[in-house]
Design an enzyme around this catalytic site. Structure first.
Site, PDB file in Angstrom:
ATOM      1  N   SER A 203     -61.138   9.914  42.969  1.00  0.00           N
ATOM      2  CA  SER A 203     -61.514   8.865  42.034  1.00  0.00           C
ATOM      3  C   SER A 203     -62.503   9.404  41.004  1.00  0.00           C
ATOM      4  CB  SER A 203     -62.072   7.678  42.823  1.00  0.00           C
ATOM      5  OG  SER A 203     -61.887   6.511  42.094  1.00  0.00           O
ATOM      6  N   LYS A 207     -62.272  13.045  38.919  1.00  0.00           N
ATOM      7  CA  LYS A 207     -62.465  13.410  37.513  1.00  0.00           C
ATOM      8  C   LYS A 207     -63.360  14.644  37.464  1.00  0.00           C
ATOM      9  CE  LYS A 207     -63.093   8.435  36.361  1.00  0.00           C
ATOM     10  NZ  LYS A 207     -61.793   7.853  36.566  1.00  0.00           N
ATOM     11  N   GLN A 249     -57.391   1.653  32.791  1.00  0.00           N
ATOM     12  CA  GLN A 249     -58.673   2.106  32.223  1.00  0.00           C
ATOM     13  C   GLN A 249     -58.395   2.944  30.968  1.00  0.00           C
ATOM     14  OE1 GLN A 249     -61.269   4.428  34.846  1.00  0.00           O
ATOM     15  NE2 GLN A 249     -62.958   3.361  33.821  1.00  0.00           N
ATOM     16  N   GLU A 257     -68.558   1.762  31.133  1.00  0.00           N
ATOM     17  CA  GLU A 257     -68.736   1.611  32.585  1.00  0.00           C
ATOM     18  C   GLU A 257     -69.720   2.607  33.170  1.00  0.00           C
ATOM     19  OE1 GLU A 257     -65.162   1.599  35.045  1.00  0.00           O
ATOM     20  OE2 GLU A 257     -66.380   2.056  36.796  1.00  0.00           O
ATOM     21  N   TRP A 301     -54.792   0.510  37.240  1.00  0.00           N
ATOM     22  CA  TRP A 301     -56.070   0.914  36.657  1.00  0.00           C
ATOM     23  C   TRP A 301     -56.171   2.446  36.510  1.00  0.00           C
ATOM     24  CZ3 TRP A 301     -59.360  -1.340  33.707  1.00  0.00           C
ATOM     25  CH2 TRP A 301     -60.649  -0.823  33.541  1.00  0.00           C
ATOM     26  N   HIS A 337     -56.720   3.067  47.830  1.00  0.00           N
ATOM     27  CA  HIS A 337     -57.319   4.056  46.936  1.00  0.00           C
ATOM     28  C   HIS A 337     -58.096   5.098  47.756  1.00  0.00           C
ATOM     29  CE1 HIS A 337     -59.070   5.711  43.370  1.00  0.00           C
ATOM     30  NE2 HIS A 337     -60.242   5.116  43.466  1.00  0.00           N
TER      31      HIS A 337
HETATM   32  C1  MCU Z   1     -60.728   6.244  39.424  1.00  0.00           C
HETATM   33  O1  MCU Z   1     -62.135   6.365  39.341  1.00  0.00           O
HETATM   34  C2  MCU Z   1     -62.988   5.265  39.145  1.00  0.00           C
HETATM   35  C3  MCU Z   1     -62.589   4.432  37.946  1.00  0.00           C
HETATM   36  O2  MCU Z   1     -62.589   5.239  36.799  1.00  0.00           O
HETATM   37  C4  MCU Z   1     -63.580   3.299  37.773  1.00  0.00           C
HETATM   38  O3  MCU Z   1     -63.191   2.457  36.703  1.00  0.00           O
HETATM   39  C5  MCU Z   1     -63.730   2.485  39.013  1.00  0.00           C
HETATM   40  O4  MCU Z   1     -64.807   1.625  38.849  1.00  0.00           O
HETATM   41  O5  MCU Z   1     -64.057   3.328  40.090  1.00  0.00           O
HETATM   42  C6  MCU Z   1     -63.147   4.357  40.377  1.00  0.00           C
HETATM   43  C7  MCU Z   1     -63.769   5.058  41.562  1.00  0.00           C
HETATM   44  O6  MCU Z   1     -64.514   5.989  41.421  1.00  0.00           O
HETATM   45  O7  MCU Z   1     -63.530   4.480  42.750  1.00  0.00           O
HETATM   46  C8  MCU Z   1     -64.175   5.017  43.884  1.00  0.00           C
END
Ligand code: MCU
Length: 389
Positions: A203, A207, A249, A257, A301, A337
């Site tokens: 997540s 990145k 997103q 964010e 998302w 996720h």
């Molecule tokens: C996929 O990573 C992120 C996403 O970019 C955000 O918008 C969301 O709030 O959180 C995701 C994440 O890190 O989930 C653990």
């Protein structure tokens, strides 16, 4: 005779240096609108990349473009980096112009003498890591926080370089991993093989993982997991999904964010087609080293269409370099996720075997999605792939 020899040596050196000179980017980058995915094989100045040496220059240019437009400056190795590896702990001490910071990472070793390959896991691993591979848990939030936009300038990186430094949180994490590797390389009292290092994260930390692979060439295998937009997704493809009414997103949302990108990026988020890059170039920076992109096909998302199309396009750099199977993209749904599904086990194992366990025959030819994402390449790619091998 000796002077003739040294003259020859000098001439050879100058020729080599001249041959490696790359055209620098101008102080101001002119933006030209392009609604398709930009061509990795044409330089900013409009030159076609036709040789491996051209690609080396283009790769440097792409790295600089990312730093100048998206993620801020990645500082070089500071003058003083010291540290210890003792038991299961790595301690890193950095001093930069009189200010110092220290941070630690923990190692989970396999049993035996090693040396062992290791996977650096941002905030802990959420992929199964085989028991013959060490895991180094890296607390990236300690280097640069990522709670929300209020995290800007917070974390040890900014203690060292100042709160107003342009580096985004992700850039700061890259820097921290580089210092960890510096310490591993400088110490002998451990059982890690620094030539066989991987990186992973899921997540937001996914990145970070793809950025680390892109900017730290000592990483042999990069495994971003469900990194979504801002990671494996392309801004243009995510905007396209958004235009089609899908809740994905986008660049314009992501900067509201969190602090994953530099404040420098804010001015471009509403004019994505003007950017002379997109995230398929990140895969291009990792090439030719191992890269397995694990994505989720069912969470809008994260931009399933975007991550798949973007990474299939990034894989063209691997094709150009003659190593298409050094990169894989696998998009699978039907799970929570960051809950790695067993259906991706075979491909994950193959990449670990090939890039960390020296098994050259492992089958890493992976390019798949478990659902049809209707990605139509002809709409997005208007350039061809040269042979640079
Ligand atoms: C996929 O990573 C992120 C996403 O970019 C955000 O918008 C969301 O709030 O959180 C995701 C994440 O890190 O989930 C653990």
């Amino acid at each position: 005779m000796t002077s003739l020899k040294s003259l020859l040596a000098l001439v050879t050196l100058s020729v080599t240096v001249l041959a490696q000179t790359c055209a620098p980017l101008p102080a101001t980058i002119t933006l030209r609108a392009n609604s398709r995915l930009p061509d990795p094989f044409t330089t900013y100045g409009g030159q076609k990349v036709t040789t491996a040496a051209d690609w080396t220059c283009r790769r440097n240019e792409i790295s600089e473009l990312f730093q100048r437009l998206e993620v801020g400056t990645l500082p070089p190795k500071p003058s003083s980096v010291t540290g210890t590896v003792s038991g299961n702990s790595i301690t890193v001490n950095v001093n930069n112009g009189g200010t110092g910071i220290s941070f630690t990472a923990s190692i989970r070793y396999p049993t035996g003498n090693g040396p062992f390959p290791a996977i650096i896991a941002l905030g802990g691993a959420s992929i199964p890591i085989p028991s013959n591979v060490a895991v180094i848990t890296y607390n990236n939030d300690d280097i640069a926080q990522q709670a929300n936009t209020g995290s800007r300038g917070r974390g040890k990186f900014y203690t060292l370089y100042g709160q107003g430094h342009s580096a985004s949180a992700m850039t700061a994490w890259v820097w921290g991993v580089s210092r960890l590797i510096d310490v591993l390389e400088a110490n002998t009292g451990h059982r890690i093989d620094t030539k066989r290092l991987g990186v992973t994260g899921c997540s937001r930390n996914g990145k970070g993982a793809i950025m680390i692979g892109a900017f730290e060439p000592r990483i042999a295998l990069t495994i971003p997991q469900e990194s979504g937009s801002g990671g494996a997704a392309c801004w243009r493809l995510s905007d396209d999904m958004s235009r089609r009414g899908i809740e994905v997103q986008t660049a314009r949302q992501i900067v509201t964010e969190n602090v994953w990108f530099s404040p420098l990026f804010n001015q471009y988020v509403n004019r994505v087609p003007d950017l002379p890059l997109d995230h398929h170039f990140l895969a291009g920076l990792v090439a030719p080293r191992g890269l397995l992109v694990i994505e989720h096909s069912g969470i809008n998302w994260l931009g399933p269409f975007s991550t798949y199309g973007c990474m299939v396009t990034g894989r063209k750099v691997y094709q150009a370099l003659g190593v298409p199977n050094n990169m894989g993209i696998s998009s699978v749904g039907g799970h929570g996720h960051c809950q790695f599904p067993s259906s991706q086990n075979t491909e994950l194992t193959a990449f670990i075997n090939k890039f960390l366990l020296n098994n050259t025959s492992a089958n890493t030819n992976v390019q798949r999605s478990d659902v049809n994402l209707n990605y139509n390449e002809a709409s997005w790619v208007d350039w061809t792939v040269p042979n640079l091998a």
